[in-house]
Design a protein around this motif. Structure first.
Motif, PDB file in Angstrom:
ATOM      1  N   SER A 111       0.830  -1.200   0.000  1.00 44.82           N
ATOM      2  CA  SER A 111       0.000   0.000   0.000  1.00 44.82           C
ATOM      3  C   SER A 111       0.866   1.252   0.000  1.00 44.82           C
ATOM      4  O   SER A 111       2.072   1.194   0.265  1.00 44.82           O
ATOM      5  N   ARG A 112       0.243   2.390  -0.280  1.00 46.33           N
ATOM      6  CA  ARG A 112       0.974   3.656  -0.294  1.00 46.33           C
ATOM      7  C   ARG A 112       1.555   3.944   1.093  1.00 46.33           C
ATOM      8  O   ARG A 112       2.696   4.409   1.221  1.00 46.33           O
ATOM      9  N   ASP A 113       0.789   3.639   2.134  1.00 50.88           N
ATOM     10  CA  ASP A 113       1.272   3.880   3.501  1.00 50.88           C
ATOM     11  C   ASP A 113       2.453   2.974   3.834  1.00 50.88           C
ATOM     12  O   ASP A 113       3.447   3.410   4.428  1.00 50.88           O
ATOM     13  N   GLN A 114       2.353   1.687   3.460  1.00 50.64           N
ATOM     14  CA  GLN A 114       3.467   0.765   3.703  1.00 50.64           C
ATOM     15  C   GLN A 114       4.717   1.210   2.956  1.00 50.64           C
ATOM     16  O   GLN A 114       5.822   1.203   3.510  1.00 50.64           O
ATOM     17  N   ALA A 115       4.544   1.604   1.684  1.00 48.83           N
ATOM     18  CA  ALA A 115       5.688   2.041   0.887  1.00 48.83           C
ATOM     19  C   ALA A 115       6.346   3.270   1.504  1.00 48.83           C
ATOM     20  O   ALA A 115       7.575   3.389   1.523  1.00 48.83           O
ATOM     21  N   ALA A 116       5.530   4.183   2.020  1.00 46.36           N
ATOM     22  CA  ALA A 116       6.074   5.395   2.633  1.00 46.36           C
ATOM     23  C   ALA A 116       6.908   5.055   3.863  1.00 46.36           C
ATOM     24  O   ALA A 116       7.998   5.611   4.068  1.00 46.36           O
ATOM     25  N   ARG A 117       6.401   4.126   4.702  1.00 53.66           N
ATOM     26  CA  ARG A 117       7.134   3.752   5.915  1.00 53.66           C
ATOM     27  C   ARG A 117       8.413   2.992   5.570  1.00 53.66           C
ATOM     28  O   ARG A 117       9.455   3.194   6.202  1.00 53.66           O
ATOM     29  N   LEU A 118       8.342   2.121   4.570  1.00 56.54           N
ATOM     30  CA  LEU A 118       9.535   1.380   4.162  1.00 56.54           C
ATOM     31  C   LEU A 118      10.585   2.317   3.563  1.00 56.54           C
ATOM     32  O   LEU A 118      11.775   2.210   3.873  1.00 56.54           O
ATOM     33  N   ASN A 119      10.139   3.233   2.710  1.00 58.38           N
ATOM     34  CA  ASN A 119      11.074   4.182   2.115  1.00 58.38           C
ATOM     35  C   ASN A 119      11.712   5.071   3.165  1.00 58.38           C
ATOM     36  O   ASN A 119      12.898   5.396   3.088  1.00 58.38           O
ATOM     37  N   SER A 120      10.929   5.472   4.161  1.00 60.89           N
ATOM     38  CA  SER A 120      11.468   6.300   5.239  1.00 60.89           C
ATOM     39  C   SER A 120      12.556   5.554   6.003  1.00 60.89           C
ATOM     40  O   SER A 120      13.612   6.116   6.338  1.00 60.89           O
ATOM     41  N   LEU A 121      12.308   4.256   6.284  1.00 61.22           N
ATOM     42  CA  LEU A 121      13.279   3.449   7.008  1.00 61.22           C
ATOM     43  C   LEU A 121      14.553   3.259   6.186  1.00 61.22           C
ATOM     44  O   LEU A 121      15.668   3.366   6.712  1.00 61.22           O
ATOM     45  N   ILE A 122      14.412   3.007   4.901  1.00 60.21           N
ATOM     46  CA  ILE A 122      15.580   2.812   4.042  1.00 60.21           C
ATOM     47  C   ILE A 122      16.363   4.111   3.898  1.00 60.21           C
ATOM     48  O   ILE A 122      17.598   4.126   3.927  1.00 60.21           O
TER      49      ILE A 122
END
Length: 363
Positions: A111-122
Motif C-alpha cells: 500500500s501507499r502507507d506501507q511504501a512510505a514507511r519502508l522508504n522512510s526506514l531505508i
C-alpha cells in the motif's frame, strides 16, 4: 502483531534468499569494488535489516534512531572495503529497488502507507550508513594518538624531573606553591596518557589478524555464562555453531557484553543470550531489560577516549570499544538496538572470517 501480520511477516521472510540473490547480482554488476567482496562480507548486516523491513511492512513501528545497525554497516564498509560514501548509498538504493521488485513479482501488493514507511526506514538507513562510514574513517586517523603518546610521555618525564629539581632548592612560598601545582598537573597528565596507552594496547587496530581456531561458539558462550556472577539471570537460547574464532578475545568480548547487560538492566530481570546463523554469518545477541540508551549517546559508547556520564561512572570506559575491536578483527561488527523496553547488543561476524581477513591483508 496480529495473526494476519505474523503470516505476512513469515511470507516476506521466505523471500529473503531471493531478494539477496538478486541484490548481490545487481551490486556486483553496478557497484564499484563490490565484485571483489566475498558473499558474507557483501551481505554484512543487511539480513537483519531485511527482517526489520519485513516487520515494518507487517505493521510494526520501528525507530531507527535507537539502533546502530545501519551505522555499523557503514563502518564495516569503511574498514573492510574500498567503498566511498557514494558507493555506500548506491548499494542501499539498489537494495530498495530489488526489494520492491521481488515482493511485487511474488504478488505482494504494498500500500501507499506501507511504501512510505519502508522508504522512510531505508532513507534513514542510508543516512546512518553514511554517518557510520565517515565516523569510521575519522577513527582511523585517531590511531595517530597511540604513537604520539610515547613521545609526549618522554617530554613529560623530563619536565617532571626539572620541576622536582626546582622544588629541592631554595624557594619562596609562592614558587613552592607553583612548583607543587606544576608537579600535580604533570602527574595527572602522565596518568591520563597511561590510560590512553593501555586502551590502545587492549584494543589493537582492526588490521591485526588474530590466530583463529575451530570452535563451537555455543560452548564458548555457555562457558562465559557459567563463570559469570549473574549466571542465574542469563537465559541461553542457542545450539551448536561451529566456525573460526579467537577463543580468548571472543570470550572476553562476550564477558563484557554480559557484564554490561547486568550493569544496565533493571534488578532481577532476565538477560537473554541468543545465537542465530544466516548466510554464512552468525549473530550473537545479548538482551537486557531496562532504561534505553539515550539516542545521542548510542554511538559514543563504542568510541575510545569518550568519558561516560551514565550512572556516574568515571575514567575511560574500554569494555564496549574492546568488543567492537574484537568484532572488527573477526571481519564483523557490533550493533545496539533499543526497542520495547529492552536493549540488545548484536555481535555479528562471518562463520569463517579467514578469506575476508586474508583479502584485507592484501589490500
Amino acid at each position: 502483531m496480529t495473526q494476519h501480520s505474523d503470516d505476512l511477516h513469515q511470507r516476506l521472510m521466505m523471500l529473503r534468499d531471493t531478494v539477496f540473490a538478486s541484490w548481490m547480482t545487481a551490486v556486483r554488476e553496478q557497484v564499484r569494488f563490490a565484485h571483489e567482496l566475498p558473499a558474507p562480507l557483501l551481505l554484512d548486516t543487511l539480513p537483519i535489516f531485511y527482517e526489520q523491513l519485513c516487520s515494518v511492512a507487517s505493521g510494526e513501528i520501528f525507530n531507527y534512531r535507537q539502533s546502530t545497525l545501519a551505522s555499523e554497516h557503514g563502518g564495516e564498509r569503511a574498514r573492510l572495503t574500498g567503498y566511498d560514501v557514494e558507493t555506500v548509498a548506491h548499494e542501499l538504493q539498489l537494495f530498495r529497488s530489488v526489494l520492491f521488485t521481488t515482493w511485487g513479482n511474488a504478488g505482494f501488493a504494498i500500500s501507499r502507507d506501507q511504501a512510505a514507511r519502508l522508504n522512510s526506514l531505508i532513507d534513514e538507513a542510508i543516512r546512518e550508513s553514511i554517518t557510520g562510514f565517515i565516523l569510521s574513517k575519522a577513527a582511523a586517523r585517531e590511531q595517530f594518538s597511540t604513537a604520539a603518546v610515547h613521545d609526549i610521555r618522554a617530554q613529560l618525564s623530563a619536565a617532571a624531573m626539572a620541576v622536582d629539581h626546582l622544588l629541592e632548592g631554595q624557594q619562596t612560598e609562592a614558587s613552592r606553591e607553583l612548583g607543587a601545582l606544576a608537579s600535580q598537573r604533570l602527574a595527572r597528565i602522565g596518568s591520563m596518557l597511561s590510560e590512553m596507552l593501555d586502551m590502545s594496547m587492549i584494543c589493537p587496530p582492526a588490521t591485526d589478524t588474530p590466530e583463529l581456531q575451530w570452535l563451537d561458539l555455543h560452548d564458548v558462550l555457555l562457558g562465559v555464562v557459567r563463570s559469570s556472577t549473574a549466571a542465574s539471570r542469563v537465559n541461553v537460547m542457542a545450539t551448536a555453531v561451529h566456525g573460526f574464532w579467537h577463543r580468548d578475545s571472543i570470550s572476553k568480548a562476550i564477558e563484557n557484553l554480559i557484564s554490561n547487560a547486568v550493569e544496565y538492566s533493571d534488578p532481577g530481570t532476565p538477560i537473554t543470550a541468543m545465537l542465530r546463523c544466516y548466510g554464512g554469518r552468525v549473530a550473537l545477541s545479548i538482551t537486557n531489560e531496562g532504561p534505553p540508551i539515550p539516542p545521542d549517546r548510542i554511538e559514543a559508547i563504542f568510541q575510545l577516549y569518550k568519558r561516560t556520564a551514565m550512572k556516574g561512572e568515571g575514567g575511560w570506559q574500554i569494555g564496549l570499544p574492546f568488543v567492537r575491536s574484537v568484532a572488527e578483527q573477526h571481519a564483523g561488527s557490533i550493533a545496539v538496538e533499543c526497542r520495547h523496553g529492552a536493549t540488545t547488543f548484536i555481535f555479528d561476524s562471518p562463520i569463517d572470517p579467514r578469506p575476508i581477513l586474508m583479502a584485507r591483508m592484501r589490500r
